[in-house]
Write an enzyme that holds these catalytic residues in place. Structure first.
Site, PDB file in Angstrom:
ATOM      1  N   ASN A  95       0.867  -1.186   0.000  1.00  0.00           N
ATOM      2  CA  ASN A  95       0.000   0.000   0.000  1.00  0.00           C
ATOM      3  C   ASN A  95       0.904   1.236   0.000  1.00  0.00           C
ATOM      4  O   ASN A  95       1.492   1.564   1.028  1.00  0.00           O
ATOM      5  CB  ASN A  95      -0.886  -0.035   1.255  1.00  0.00           C
ATOM      6  CG  ASN A  95      -1.695   1.239   1.433  1.00  0.00           C
ATOM      7  OD1 ASN A  95      -1.797   2.058   0.524  1.00  0.00           O
ATOM      8  ND2 ASN A  95      -2.279   1.411   2.614  1.00  0.00           N
ATOM      9  N   TRP A  96       0.978   1.884  -1.154  1.00  0.00           N
ATOM     10  CA  TRP A  96       1.873   3.057  -1.253  1.00  0.00           C
ATOM     11  C   TRP A  96       1.302   4.277  -0.548  1.00  0.00           C
ATOM     12  O   TRP A  96       1.991   5.277  -0.396  1.00  0.00           O
ATOM     13  CB  TRP A  96       2.110   3.408  -2.716  1.00  0.00           C
ATOM     14  CG  TRP A  96       3.046   2.490  -3.430  1.00  0.00           C
ATOM     15  CD1 TRP A  96       3.585   1.317  -2.972  1.00  0.00           C
ATOM     16  CD2 TRP A  96       3.561   2.675  -4.752  1.00  0.00           C
ATOM     17  NE1 TRP A  96       4.396   0.777  -3.926  1.00  0.00           N
ATOM     18  CE2 TRP A  96       4.400   1.574  -5.029  1.00  0.00           C
ATOM     19  CE3 TRP A  96       3.384   3.651  -5.732  1.00  0.00           C
ATOM     20  CZ2 TRP A  96       5.075   1.440  -6.243  1.00  0.00           C
ATOM     21  CZ3 TRP A  96       4.040   3.517  -6.939  1.00  0.00           C
ATOM     22  CH2 TRP A  96       4.887   2.424  -7.193  1.00  0.00           C
ATOM     23  N   LYS A  97       0.035   4.245  -0.220  1.00  0.00           N
ATOM     24  CA  LYS A  97      -0.634   5.432   0.336  1.00  0.00           C
ATOM     25  C   LYS A  97      -0.415   6.615  -0.611  1.00  0.00           C
ATOM     26  O   LYS A  97      -0.478   6.440  -1.819  1.00  0.00           O
ATOM     27  CB  LYS A  97      -0.129   5.705   1.752  1.00  0.00           C
ATOM     28  CG  LYS A  97      -0.178   4.452   2.625  1.00  0.00           C
ATOM     29  CD  LYS A  97       0.124   4.709   4.050  1.00  0.00           C
ATOM     30  CE  LYS A  97       0.128   3.391   4.804  1.00  0.00           C
ATOM     31  NZ  LYS A  97       0.243   3.546   6.225  1.00  0.00           N
ATOM     32  N   HIS A 101      -9.378   0.913   5.391  1.00  0.00           N
ATOM     33  CA  HIS A 101      -8.086   1.202   6.032  1.00  0.00           C
ATOM     34  C   HIS A 101      -8.299   2.221   7.150  1.00  0.00           C
ATOM     35  O   HIS A 101      -9.101   3.149   7.016  1.00  0.00           O
ATOM     36  CB  HIS A 101      -7.094   1.745   5.001  1.00  0.00           C
ATOM     37  CG  HIS A 101      -5.686   1.768   5.501  1.00  0.00           C
ATOM     38  ND1 HIS A 101      -5.236   2.710   6.383  1.00  0.00           N
ATOM     39  CD2 HIS A 101      -4.646   0.942   5.264  1.00  0.00           C
ATOM     40  CE1 HIS A 101      -3.962   2.469   6.664  1.00  0.00           C
ATOM     41  NE2 HIS A 101      -3.579   1.396   5.991  1.00  0.00           N
ATOM     42  N   GLU A 106      -6.626   4.663   8.077  1.00  0.00           N
ATOM     43  CA  GLU A 106      -6.383   6.066   7.709  1.00  0.00           C
ATOM     44  C   GLU A 106      -7.587   6.657   6.975  1.00  0.00           C
ATOM     45  O   GLU A 106      -7.893   7.839   7.121  1.00  0.00           O
ATOM     46  CB  GLU A 106      -5.103   6.158   6.859  1.00  0.00           C
ATOM     47  CG  GLU A 106      -3.872   5.932   7.730  1.00  0.00           C
ATOM     48  CD  GLU A 106      -2.625   5.487   6.986  1.00  0.00           C
ATOM     49  OE1 GLU A 106      -2.608   5.509   5.749  1.00  0.00           O
ATOM     50  OE2 GLU A 106      -1.664   5.087   7.685  1.00  0.00           O
ATOM     51  N   GLU A 125      -4.778  -4.936  11.005  1.00  0.00           N
ATOM     52  CA  GLU A 125      -3.799  -3.860  11.096  1.00  0.00           C
ATOM     53  C   GLU A 125      -4.017  -3.081  12.395  1.00  0.00           C
ATOM     54  O   GLU A 125      -4.802  -2.108  12.412  1.00  0.00           O
ATOM     55  CB  GLU A 125      -3.958  -2.907   9.910  1.00  0.00           C
ATOM     56  CG  GLU A 125      -3.744  -3.558   8.569  1.00  0.00           C
ATOM     57  CD  GLU A 125      -3.237  -2.548   7.550  1.00  0.00           C
ATOM     58  OE1 GLU A 125      -2.164  -2.773   7.004  1.00  0.00           O
ATOM     59  OE2 GLU A 125      -3.911  -1.521   7.342  1.00  0.00           O
ATOM     60  N   GLY A 163       2.856   2.349  10.664  1.00  0.00           N
ATOM     61  CA  GLY A 163       3.773   3.461  10.430  1.00  0.00           C
ATOM     62  C   GLY A 163       4.509   3.920  11.677  1.00  0.00           C
ATOM     63  O   GLY A 163       5.145   4.970  11.663  1.00  0.00           O
ATOM     64  N   SER A 182       3.921  -2.034  10.358  1.00  0.00           N
ATOM     65  CA  SER A 182       5.391  -2.046  10.487  1.00  0.00           C
ATOM     66  C   SER A 182       5.992  -3.417  10.186  1.00  0.00           C
ATOM     67  O   SER A 182       6.967  -3.818  10.814  1.00  0.00           O
ATOM     68  CB  SER A 182       5.815  -1.549  11.872  1.00  0.00           C
ATOM     69  OG  SER A 182       5.375  -0.216  12.068  1.00  0.00           O
ATOM     70  N   GLY A 222       2.993  -1.167   4.274  1.00  0.00           N
ATOM     71  CA  GLY A 222       3.002   0.263   3.948  1.00  0.00           C
ATOM     72  C   GLY A 222       4.408   0.739   3.643  1.00  0.00           C
ATOM     73  O   GLY A 222       4.908   0.593   2.537  1.00  0.00           O
ATOM     74  N   GLY A 223       5.085   1.288   4.650  1.00  0.00           N
ATOM     75  CA  GLY A 223       6.398   1.903   4.452  1.00  0.00           C
ATOM     76  C   GLY A 223       7.388   1.017   3.719  1.00  0.00           C
ATOM     77  O   GLY A 223       8.090   1.472   2.798  1.00  0.00           O
TER      78      GLY A 223
HETATM   79  C1  PEP Z   1      -0.596   0.153   6.302  1.00  0.00           C
HETATM   80  O1  PEP Z   1      -0.898   1.309   6.507  1.00  0.00           O
HETATM   81  O2  PEP Z   1      -1.361  -0.576   5.646  1.00  0.00           O
HETATM   82  C2  PEP Z   1       0.656  -0.338   6.854  1.00  0.00           C
HETATM   83  C3  PEP Z   1       0.721  -1.603   7.155  1.00  0.00           C
HETATM   84  O3  PEP Z   1       1.654   0.583   7.047  1.00  0.00           O
HETATM   85  P1  PEP Z   1       3.119   0.310   7.656  1.00  0.00           P
HETATM   86  O4  PEP Z   1       3.624  -0.982   7.052  1.00  0.00           O
HETATM   87  O5  PEP Z   1       3.934   1.493   7.226  1.00  0.00           O
HETATM   88  O6  PEP Z   1       2.967   0.195   9.130  1.00  0.00           O
END
Ligand code: PEP
Length: 260
Positions: free
Chosen positions: A9-11, A98, A100, A170, A176, A216, A237-238
Site C-alpha cells: 500500500n503506497w498510500k 483502512h 487512515e 492492522e 507506520g 510495520s 506500507g512503508g
Molecule cells: C498500512 O498502513 O497498511 C501499513 C501496514 O503501514 P506500515 O507498514 O507502514 O505500518
C-alpha cells in the site's frame, strides 16, 4: 490454505517517474526469485492517478490494487470514483476500510460495507482492513472492536463472494510507528478473526479466507510473522515503497527467508 498474499500500500507517495522506476526494479527482483519457495501472490496499490496506467501499461508480476473506492454509485460526487470504474480500467484489487480512511475521511462501518458490496459487484477482489487503537487494546476491547468491524462489513456475503475477500488485521498502534505486533499478538488476533469468520460464514469460508498482517511489517520481522499458523501474508506500507525491501518480504512469504 490458499496462496499467501503480500500487498503493498503506497498510500500518498511517489511521483510518476518514481513509480515507473519501482515497477522496473520490482519486476526484475521478483523475476530472479521466480519458482523459489511456495507461490505467493503480490499486489501493489499505487495512488489512484496511476491506476489505469499500472493496469494497462505494465505487465508486471503483480496484481494492481486501489486504496479506496466510493460507497456511492456514479453521479454527482466530485472527486470520487466507483468500483466499476476501477474494474473498467483493469484494476484487480481494492483495499477497503483502512484505518487512515476511517480516520481522515470519516468512513463508517456502514460505508465500508457498501464499498465491499460495490467492489464485489464490480468483480474486484477486496482486502478488508480491521484493527484497534492502543486505547482499545489497553481497555481489553480490541477483540470486540475487530469482531464488530468484520461483522459489519461481511454479514450477508455469500461463500462465493467471501472467496474474493481477504482480511487484513492492522493494529492502528503498529501502522507506520515502527512498533510491530509480536508474532504471539498477531497469531492471537488472527485466530480470533478466523473464529469470527467461522461464526458468520461457516468453517470452510473461515479456513479459506486469507488473513494478512499489517503494521510495520518489514524484511527483519516478516518471516517470523508469516510463520504464524493464521497469518497468510501481509499488507505492507512503508516497506513497500522500496522494491528491495518489498521483494524481501515477498521472499519471506515464499518461505525463502527463514525467521531470524
Ligand atoms: C498500512 O498502513 O497498511 C501499513 C501496514 O503501514 P506500515 O507498514 O507502514 O505500518
Amino acid at each position: 490454505m490458499a496462496n499467501m498474499l503480500v500487498a503493498g500500500n503506497w498510500k500518498c507517495n511517489k511521483l510518476w517517474n518514481e513509480a515507473e522506476l519501482f515497477v522496473d526494479e520490482l519486476s526484475q527482483i521478483l523475476a530472479q526469485g521466480d519458482g523459489q519457495g511456495q507461490f505467493c501472490e503480490v499486489m501493489v496499490a499505487p495512488p489512484s492517478p496511476y491506476l489505469a496506467a499500472f493496469a494497462q501499461q505494465f505487465d508486471g508480476p503483480f496484481f494492481v490494487g486501489a486504496q479506496h473506492c466510493s460507497h456511492q454509485s456514479m453521479g454527482a460526487h466530485t472527486g470520487d470514483f466507483t468500483a466499476e470504474m476501477l474494474a473498467s480500467c483493469g484494476v484487480d484489487f481494492v483495499i477497503l476500510g483502512h484505518s487512515e480512511r476511517r480516520a481522515d475521511h470519516s468512513e463508517t462501518d456502514e460505508m465500508v460495507a457498501a464499498q465491499i458490496r460495490a467492489a464485489l459487484d464490480a468483480g474486484l477482489r477486496t482486502i478488508l482492513c480491521c484493527g484497534e487503537s492502543l486505547e482499545l487494546r489497553k481497555l481489553d476491547e480490541h477483540f470486540d472492536w475487530v469482531k464488530r468491524q468484520i461483522t459489519a462489513a461481511t454479514t450477508g456475503l455469500t461463500p462465493d463472494e467471501m472467496a474474493h475477500v481477504d482480511v487484513a488485521y492492522e493494529p492502528i498502534w503498529a501502522i507506520g510507528t515502527g512498533v510491530t505486533a509480536s508474532s504471539a499478538q498477531a497469531q492471537e488476533m488472527h485466530a480470533f478473526i478466523r473464529a469470527v469468520l467461522a461464526e458468520l460464514h461457516g468453517d470452510s469460508v473461515a479456513s479459506d479466507t486469507r488473513i494478512l498482517y499489517g503494521g510495520s511489517c518489514k524484511p527483519s520481522n516478516a518471516a517470523e510473522l508469516f510463520a504464524c499458523q493464521d497469518v497468510d501474508g501481509g499488507l505492507i506500507g512503508g516497506a513497500a515503497l522500496d522494491p528491495e525491501s518489498f521483494a524481501a518480504i515477498v521472499a519471506a512469504a515464499r518461505g525463502v527467508l527463514s525467521p531470524s
